[in-house]
Enzyme design. Structure first.
Site, PDB file in Angstrom:
ATOM      1  N   GLN A 187      48.702  35.285  45.118  1.00 16.55           N
ATOM      2  CA  GLN A 187      49.696  36.061  45.854  1.00 16.55           C
ATOM      3  C   GLN A 187      50.156  35.396  47.150  1.00 16.55           C
ATOM      4  OE1 GLN A 187      47.162  39.828  45.312  1.00 16.55           O
ATOM      5  NE2 GLN A 187      49.215  40.649  45.220  1.00 16.55           N
ATOM      6  N   HIS A 214      56.744  31.530  34.950  1.00 17.22           N
ATOM      7  CA  HIS A 214      57.667  30.492  34.502  1.00 17.22           C
ATOM      8  C   HIS A 214      58.262  30.807  33.126  1.00 17.22           C
ATOM      9  CE1 HIS A 214      55.295  27.630  37.366  1.00 17.22           C
ATOM     10  NE2 HIS A 214      56.196  28.354  38.004  1.00 17.22           N
ATOM     11  N   ASP A 222      55.254  30.185  43.116  1.00 20.66           N
ATOM     12  CA  ASP A 222      55.259  28.721  43.264  1.00 20.66           C
ATOM     13  C   ASP A 222      55.037  28.317  44.715  1.00 20.66           C
ATOM     14  OD1 ASP A 222      55.810  28.703  40.595  1.00 20.66           O
ATOM     15  OD2 ASP A 222      57.806  27.792  40.759  1.00 20.66           O
ATOM     16  N   ARG A 249      39.141  38.891  53.621  1.00 32.36           N
ATOM     17  CA  ARG A 249      38.790  38.786  52.200  1.00 32.36           C
ATOM     18  C   ARG A 249      39.903  38.018  51.483  1.00 32.36           C
ATOM     19  NH1 ARG A 249      40.050  42.737  47.746  1.00 32.36           N
ATOM     20  NH2 ARG A 249      38.795  42.017  45.995  1.00 32.36           N
ATOM     21  N   HIS A 275      40.397  36.774  41.198  1.00 38.88           N
ATOM     22  CA  HIS A 275      41.438  37.778  41.417  1.00 38.88           C
ATOM     23  C   HIS A 275      42.631  37.429  40.524  1.00 38.88           C
ATOM     24  CE1 HIS A 275      43.021  40.892  44.503  1.00 38.88           C
ATOM     25  NE2 HIS A 275      43.953  40.782  43.557  1.00 38.88           N
ATOM     26  N   ASN A 313      37.769  41.042  40.847  1.00 40.62           N
ATOM     27  CA  ASN A 313      38.618  42.071  41.424  1.00 40.62           C
ATOM     28  C   ASN A 313      39.253  42.926  40.330  1.00 40.62           C
ATOM     29  OD1 ASN A 313      40.156  43.182  43.845  1.00 40.62           O
ATOM     30  ND2 ASN A 313      41.837  42.649  42.459  1.00 40.62           N
ATOM     31  N   GLU A 314      38.962  44.210  40.357  1.00 38.16           N
ATOM     32  CA  GLU A 314      39.632  45.202  39.507  1.00 38.16           C
ATOM     33  C   GLU A 314      39.604  44.890  38.017  1.00 38.16           C
ATOM     34  OE1 GLU A 314      43.550  46.065  40.998  1.00 38.16           O
ATOM     35  OE2 GLU A 314      42.740  47.134  42.719  1.00 38.16           O
ATOM     36  N   ASN A 330      38.642  49.443  45.551  1.00 37.97           N
ATOM     37  CA  ASN A 330      40.049  49.299  45.894  1.00 37.97           C
ATOM     38  C   ASN A 330      40.689  50.647  45.620  1.00 37.97           C
ATOM     39  OD1 ASN A 330      39.406  46.616  46.137  1.00 37.97           O
ATOM     40  ND2 ASN A 330      40.817  45.888  44.568  1.00 37.97           N
ATOM     41  N   TYR A 353      44.049  53.304  46.336  1.00 31.55           N
ATOM     42  CA  TYR A 353      45.406  53.469  46.837  1.00 31.55           C
ATOM     43  C   TYR A 353      45.926  54.896  46.750  1.00 31.55           C
ATOM     44  CZ  TYR A 353      45.762  48.414  47.163  1.00 31.55           C
ATOM     45  OH  TYR A 353      45.561  47.110  47.522  1.00 31.55           O
ATOM     46  N   GLU A 368      39.920  47.296  49.356  1.00 33.05           N
ATOM     47  CA  GLU A 368      41.374  47.342  49.528  1.00 33.05           C
ATOM     48  C   GLU A 368      41.814  48.780  49.763  1.00 33.05           C
ATOM     49  OE1 GLU A 368      43.801  45.606  46.395  1.00 33.05           O
ATOM     50  OE2 GLU A 368      42.476  43.868  46.255  1.00 33.05           O
TER      51      GLU A 368
HETATM   52  C1  GBH Z   1      45.627  45.916  43.850  1.00 34.39           C
HETATM   53  O1  GBH Z   1      45.914  46.460  42.620  1.00 34.39           O
HETATM   54  C2  GBH Z   1      45.449  44.457  43.686  1.00 34.39           C
HETATM   55  O2  GBH Z   1      44.089  44.103  43.810  1.00 34.39           O
HETATM   56  C3  GBH Z   1      46.293  43.632  44.620  1.00 34.39           C
HETATM   57  O3  GBH Z   1      46.340  42.325  44.169  1.00 34.39           O
HETATM   58  C4  GBH Z   1      47.665  44.262  44.743  1.00 34.39           C
HETATM   59  O4  GBH Z   1      48.546  43.468  45.467  1.00 34.39           O
HETATM   60  C5  GBH Z   1      47.490  45.588  45.413  1.00 34.39           C
HETATM   61  O5  GBH Z   1      46.546  46.376  44.763  1.00 34.39           O
HETATM   62  C6  GBH Z   1      48.774  46.392  45.553  1.00 34.39           C
HETATM   63  O6  GBH Z   1      49.273  46.769  44.307  1.00 34.39           O
HETATM   64  O7  GBH Z   1      48.906  53.764  36.418  1.00 34.39           O
HETATM   65  O8  GBH Z   1      50.988  52.762  35.745  1.00 34.39           O
HETATM   66  O9  GBH Z   1      50.968  54.306  37.588  1.00 34.39           O
HETATM   67  C7  GBH Z   1      46.315  47.787  42.612  1.00 34.39           C
HETATM   68  C8  GBH Z   1      46.167  48.336  41.250  1.00 34.39           C
HETATM   69  C9  GBH Z   1      48.234  49.105  40.480  1.00 34.39           C
HETATM   70  C10 GBH Z   1      46.231  50.435  40.282  1.00 34.39           C
HETATM   71  C11 GBH Z   1      49.051  50.286  40.129  1.00 34.39           C
HETATM   72  C12 GBH Z   1      47.063  51.610  39.967  1.00 34.39           C
HETATM   73  C13 GBH Z   1      49.062  52.350  38.997  1.00 34.39           C
HETATM   74  C14 GBH Z   1      49.986  51.960  37.922  1.00 34.39           C
HETATM   75  N1  GBH Z   1      46.976  49.497  41.061  1.00 34.39           N
HETATM   76  N2  GBH Z   1      48.271  51.193  39.322  1.00 34.39           N
HETATM   77  S1  GBH Z   1      50.234  53.293  36.820  1.00 34.39           S
END
Ligand code: GBH
Length: 512
Positions: free
Chosen positions: A46, A66, A79, A104, A149, A193-194, A334, A336, A405
């Protein structure tokens, strides 16, 4: 009472929003407990760029970005990304400006081992990580390293990637090299990761590389191989490196909170949790180990009814169960957002049969009143974070928790009040959980700076610093949230009313 407080009060009246009361009843200024450390995170693909420089070979993300026609928004690629391969000194300067305890980042497998195997070590790639680590340590910023990752060597993908059990060897060979090269200075390791995103989004749906859609099958094969590869790496570190290197090692799971829509959906919500993250957490963190019972039984029964000769979910042998059980020094999370779950009682849905979501047998949605980030899936639900931390405390015997995260996306722009609000509310919810006994030790903001947001390219920005992608120098500028995060770390207080003066430069404090 402010309008939002009144709204929250009304919501508190209904039982299903009960948990919401906790986080809105917030103090004006709140102390951060001693010992909790703060940082930010990124990942190799990233931010690094230099995708084919100095001996780096092709990863699955190079391949996907690509591909023609391009599957990524605006045909963006990594890239060049943030050009961090050349700009690590600027990255470390930003860490010093924020005053973080740690950073991290992840290692690019194809930058260290060009063949994917340990037969040749790519010295220039190694030099980059040495430079970055040494620059951070010069200023007392702890490196936290994610070994994987998502940027798998393409060659290993050609041989099946995470669905091929040989990946257990490929991965442990690679991780051994990483411990040998960097373990003298790195004291925090994350294996993977994840896993859910790798297995479900990569193999079960085409929403991350390698963009396969072999749902209900490929995803489950990936789950087992990831768990075993992770556990073998964990035990290798414990046996061969920890005594001399003295670090700590674990895994970072993606954990969405699933809240039942009503009382009758409690079981559906619990099953969603078990399928979505219990499938990784139960084998590692529960006393009994193994996949969750409901996941094993549901997939086995459906598989047989569908004409398979065995369960689509692989079995873990007694030896594998023992190997995986307890294989993480902490629970890396992680987190969100939150989803509302209801039972898909009629089962007349649009999910293909077989598929992971058909196996789950529940549907989710998000409340339309929840504030949304630039990423449509990301809604602001701080009480979900509180509920999740409480669940982890009670379900897994109060493990040490690292928030690996947590963050919010916006569009371009330096005044990011939405992000500031998100961080304050989520840190506040975390402090509520800590007050009630959750053992949270690490908090990581995603992200230090804008970066390549996978299929969304650069259209969704997660950074405390904005990155200008029109500028060949990829100039980084602190957003308003960077000033606010810095102030939380400096004062070790959460003050909802602090307003920074963003016309002043964000200075490096003494001691950093
Ligand atoms: C993380 O993934 C990653 O580790 C990181 O690389 C990324 O940049 C960051 O979060 C922000 O996205 O169930 O179809 O509604 C987050 C993973 C992605 C999990 C979206 C929940 C919901 C998609 N998340 N997902 S959906």
């Amino acid at each position: 009472m402010k309008r939002v407080d009144i709204l929250s009060y009304v919501l508190c009246m209904s039982w299903m929003f009960f948990a919401e009361c906790k986080s809105v009843n917030r103090h004006e200024i709140r102390k951060i407990p001693d010992g909790l450390i703060f940082g930010t995170a990124t990942a190799s693909y990233q931010v690094e760029g230099a995708w084919n420089e100095d001996g780096k070979s092709e990863s699955i993300w190079d391949r996907v970005t690509h591909t023609k026609p391009c599957p990524i928004q605006n045909c963006d690629t990594g890239d060049i990304a943030n050009d961090s391969y050349h700009q690590y000194k600027r990255d470390v300067a930003m860490m010093r400006e924020l005053g973080v305890d740690f950073y991290r980042f992840s290692l690019s497998w194809t930058r260290i081992l060009s063949t994917g195997f340990p037969d040749k070590i790519n010295e220039k790639g190694v030099q980059y990580y040495n430079n970055l680590i040494d620059e951070m340590l010069k200023y007392n910023i702890q490196p936290m390293v994610t070994l994987f990752h998502w940027d798998l060597p393409q060659k290993l993908q050609d041989m099946g990637g995470w669905t091929n059990p040989y990946i257990i060897e490929w991965f442990t060979d690679y991780t051994q090299v990483a411990f040998e090269l960097f373990g003298d200075r790195v004291k925090y390791w994350f294996t993977i990761n994840e896993p859910r995103e790798i297995c479900y989004q990569g193999y079960g749906s085409a929403s991350l590389a390698p963009l396969l859609s072999i749902s209900g099958y490929g995803d489950y094969k990936c789950v087992k191989n990831i768990l075993v590869a992770h556990a073998k790496t964990y035990h290798m570190y414990k046996k061969e490196f920890q005594q001399t290197q003295g670090g700590t090692i674990g895994i970072a799971l993606s954990v969405t909170w699933f809240e039942p829509e009503s009382e009758k959906d409690a079981e559906a919500a619990e099953e969603s949790r078990q399928f979505q993250w219990g499938i990784y957490a139960n084998p590692i963190f529960s006393k009994t180990g193994d996949f969750p019972k409901v996941v094993k039984e549901t997939v086995a029964a459906k598989s047989l009814a569908q004409g398979f000769s065995r369960s689509r979910l692989p079995e873990l042998s007694p030896e594998e169960i023992e190997l995986i059980k307890g294989s993480s020094d902490f629970f890396g999370i992680n987190h969100y957002t939150t989803k509302i779950v209801y039972r898909n009682s009629s089962f007349d849905n649009n999910f293909p049969v077989p598929s992971y979501y058909d196996d789950i047998g529940a549907l989710t949605h998000q409340n339309e009143t929840w504030e949304t980030a630039a990423s449509s899936w990301l809604k602001v639900v701080p009480w979900g974070f509180y509920n999740l931390l409480t669940k982890i405390r009670t379900a897994y015997d109060n493990p040490p928790v690292y928030i690996t995260e947590n963050g919010f996306s916006t569009k371009e722009g330096l005044v990011d009040d939405g992000r500031i609000n998100y961080y304050r509310l989520y840190i506040n919810a975390m402090l509520d959980a800590i007050d009630e006994g959750s053992d949270v030790r690490v908090y990581t903001a995603w992200s230090l700076m804008d970066n390549f947001e996978w299929m969304a390219g650069y259209s969704e920005r997660f950074g405390l610093y904005e990155v200008n992608y029109n500028d060949p120098k990829r100039t980084r500028t602190p957003r308003k949230s960077a000033y606010v995060y810095k102030e939380i770390l400096r004062t070790r207080e959460l003050d909802f009313h602090y307003e920074p003066d963003i016309s002043l430069p964000i200075a490096i404090d003494e001691g950093h």
